[in-house]
Design a protein around this motif. Structure first.
Motif, PDB file in Angstrom:
ATOM      1  N   VAL A  94      75.807  20.734  49.403  1.00  0.00           N
ATOM      2  CA  VAL A  94      75.190  19.707  50.240  1.00  0.00           C
ATOM      3  C   VAL A  94      74.263  18.909  49.332  1.00  0.00           C
ATOM      4  O   VAL A  94      73.321  19.456  48.755  1.00  0.00           O
ATOM      5  CB  VAL A  94      74.400  20.358  51.400  1.00  0.00           C
ATOM      6  CG1 VAL A  94      73.525  19.321  52.088  1.00  0.00           C
ATOM      7  CG2 VAL A  94      75.352  21.009  52.400  1.00  0.00           C
ATOM      8  N   VAL A  95      74.584  17.621  49.176  1.00  0.00           N
ATOM      9  CA  VAL A  95      73.796  16.744  48.285  1.00  0.00           C
ATOM     10  C   VAL A  95      72.892  15.881  49.154  1.00  0.00           C
ATOM     11  O   VAL A  95      73.351  15.325  50.163  1.00  0.00           O
ATOM     12  CB  VAL A  95      74.743  15.835  47.456  1.00  0.00           C
ATOM     13  CG1 VAL A  95      73.945  14.891  46.565  1.00  0.00           C
ATOM     14  CG2 VAL A  95      75.711  16.682  46.638  1.00  0.00           C
ATOM     15  N   PHE A  96      71.626  15.786  48.787  1.00  0.00           N
ATOM     16  CA  PHE A  96      70.715  14.914  49.528  1.00  0.00           C
ATOM     17  C   PHE A  96      70.058  13.927  48.568  1.00  0.00           C
ATOM     18  O   PHE A  96      69.604  14.309  47.485  1.00  0.00           O
ATOM     19  CB  PHE A  96      69.638  15.728  50.274  1.00  0.00           C
ATOM     20  CG  PHE A  96      68.784  14.832  51.126  1.00  0.00           C
ATOM     21  CD1 PHE A  96      69.234  14.431  52.385  1.00  0.00           C
ATOM     22  CD2 PHE A  96      67.579  14.330  50.653  1.00  0.00           C
ATOM     23  CE1 PHE A  96      68.485  13.553  53.155  1.00  0.00           C
ATOM     24  CE2 PHE A  96      66.825  13.448  51.421  1.00  0.00           C
ATOM     25  CZ  PHE A  96      67.276  13.059  52.676  1.00  0.00           C
ATOM     26  N   VAL A  97      70.001  12.658  48.991  1.00  0.00           N
ATOM     27  CA  VAL A  97      69.395  11.600  48.174  1.00  0.00           C
ATOM     28  C   VAL A  97      68.290  10.954  48.998  1.00  0.00           C
ATOM     29  O   VAL A  97      68.558  10.448  50.097  1.00  0.00           O
ATOM     30  CB  VAL A  97      70.445  10.518  47.792  1.00  0.00           C
ATOM     31  CG1 VAL A  97      69.873   9.545  46.771  1.00  0.00           C
ATOM     32  CG2 VAL A  97      71.739  11.146  47.276  1.00  0.00           C
ATOM     33  N   GLY A  98      67.053  10.984  48.491  1.00  0.00           N
ATOM     34  CA  GLY A  98      65.958  10.424  49.292  1.00  0.00           C
ATOM     35  C   GLY A  98      64.748  10.033  48.471  1.00  0.00           C
ATOM     36  O   GLY A  98      64.680  10.288  47.263  1.00  0.00           O
ATOM     37  N   ASP A  99      63.794   9.418  49.162  1.00  0.00           N
ATOM     38  CA  ASP A  99      62.632   8.900  48.431  1.00  0.00           C
ATOM     39  C   ASP A  99      61.281   9.200  49.068  1.00  0.00           C
ATOM     40  O   ASP A  99      60.247   8.909  48.465  1.00  0.00           O
ATOM     41  CB  ASP A  99      62.726   7.371  48.288  1.00  0.00           C
ATOM     42  CG  ASP A  99      62.298   6.669  49.567  1.00  0.00           C
ATOM     43  OD1 ASP A  99      62.759   7.088  50.653  1.00  0.00           O
ATOM     44  OD2 ASP A  99      61.479   5.740  49.493  1.00  0.00           O
ATOM     45  N   GLY A 100      61.258   9.700  50.314  1.00  0.00           N
ATOM     46  CA  GLY A 100      59.944   9.694  50.980  1.00  0.00           C
ATOM     47  C   GLY A 100      59.623  10.938  51.766  1.00  0.00           C
ATOM     48  O   GLY A 100      60.375  11.919  51.789  1.00  0.00           O
ATOM     49  N   MET A 101      58.481  10.867  52.466  1.00  0.00           N
ATOM     50  CA  MET A 101      58.014  12.015  53.229  1.00  0.00           C
ATOM     51  C   MET A 101      58.910  12.304  54.435  1.00  0.00           C
ATOM     52  O   MET A 101      58.927  13.419  54.940  1.00  0.00           O
ATOM     53  CB  MET A 101      56.566  11.797  53.677  1.00  0.00           C
ATOM     54  CG  MET A 101      55.571  11.780  52.524  1.00  0.00           C
ATOM     55  SD  MET A 101      55.763  13.217  51.431  1.00  0.00           S
ATOM     56  CE  MET A 101      54.915  14.470  52.406  1.00  0.00           C
ATOM     57  N   SER A 102      59.679  11.308  54.887  1.00  0.00           N
ATOM     58  CA  SER A 102      60.590  11.569  56.011  1.00  0.00           C
ATOM     59  C   SER A 102      61.764  12.447  55.572  1.00  0.00           C
ATOM     60  O   SER A 102      62.573  12.863  56.393  1.00  0.00           O
ATOM     61  CB  SER A 102      61.105  10.254  56.617  1.00  0.00           C
ATOM     62  OG  SER A 102      62.063   9.662  55.774  1.00  0.00           O
TER      63      SER A 102
END
Ligand SMILES: [Mg+2]
Ligand SMILES: [Zn+2]
Length: 246
Positions: A177-185
């Protein structure tokens, strides 16, 4: 490669990719841009309460969106001024070729996301409720209202769109499972991901909590990272051997 194990079908090295939208697929947080241009300035106090963990993103966004009072043209202008990561379209093509599913999970607004994905030419790949999960925005003259069709039951974190619950529901046995993100959400999503690409506040959160992640700036970095991480083992050995010989 599909393997039947105890009657349950599992996929080996068949990744599934989950992406945040604001600040990840876009270069700027478009929700913040809409609020800073069109909402009463008190939206920032609500944002602080969310950042401090005093309220969940659902309550945060409901209260913030009630502070917007602007004509639709201004909403569209605020959206259209934000650019999509120029490497995202190529990344979608790359994942489609590999048959790796991509889902967009966002606390942000489906109306905004669909408009931006259309401008990037990838809107057909993302459908609300099947590959795009976000808060539903109703535009009614100068007023905006929100609803949460994909997370109807509030979760323990108070999320607008519970990314962790959606990942658990949608990954369908595919790994990693790959996750790409930038923030507190994204902080609850990384707890259920195997491979994490992070920037900005999410990168700081991962580092502060000892969560292994790959820093990235654009989707070209994500693509390169996945290609080198997920290349089949024999091919990887051959490549390493070639590097050793060169
Ligand atoms: Mg974001
Ligand atoms: Zn949640």
């Amino acid at each position: 490669m599909i393997k039947k194990k105890g009657g349950i079908t599992t996929h080996e090295m068949e990744p599934v990719i989950f992406c945040d939208f604001d600040g990840t697929i876009t270069q700027l947080d478009v929700t913040d841009q809409i609020l800073s241009q069109l909402a009463h300035p008190s939206w920032r106090e609500i944002e602080q309460q969310w950042m401090q963990g005093l309220i969940g993103s659902r309550e945060c966004l409901e209260r913030q969106i009630a502070l917007v009072n602007a004509p639709t043209e201004d909403l569209h202008a605020a959206i259209d001024a934000v650019a999509v990561d120029t490497d995202f379209t190529a990344f979608c093509k790359f994942a489609r070729k590999k048959r790796w599913p991509i889902y967009v999970l966002s606390d942000g607004f489906d109306y905004v996301i669909r408009r931006m994905l259309k401008s990037a030419g990838v809107e057909k790949q993302f459908r609300s409720g099947s590959t795009l999960f976000a808060s539903a925005l109703q535009v009614d003259g100068r007023r905006l209202t929100l609803s949460f069709p994909h997370s109807p039951e509030p979760c323990a974190h108070g999320c607008a769109t519970c990314k962790a619950a959606l990942i658990n529901r949608l990954h369908d046995g595919r790994r990693p499972v790959v996750f790409v993100g930038d923030g507190m959400s994204d902080r609850f999503a990384v707890d259920v991901a195997d491979v994490i690409f992070a920037k900005r506040q999410l990168l700081a959160h991962c580092r502060a909590n000892g969560i292994a992640c790959h820093p990235f700036e654009t989707f070209k970095d994500v693509q390169n990272g996945l290609e080198s991480l997920l290349v089949p083992l024999p091919a990887r050995r051959l490549r390493q051997a070639a590097v050793a010989l060169s």
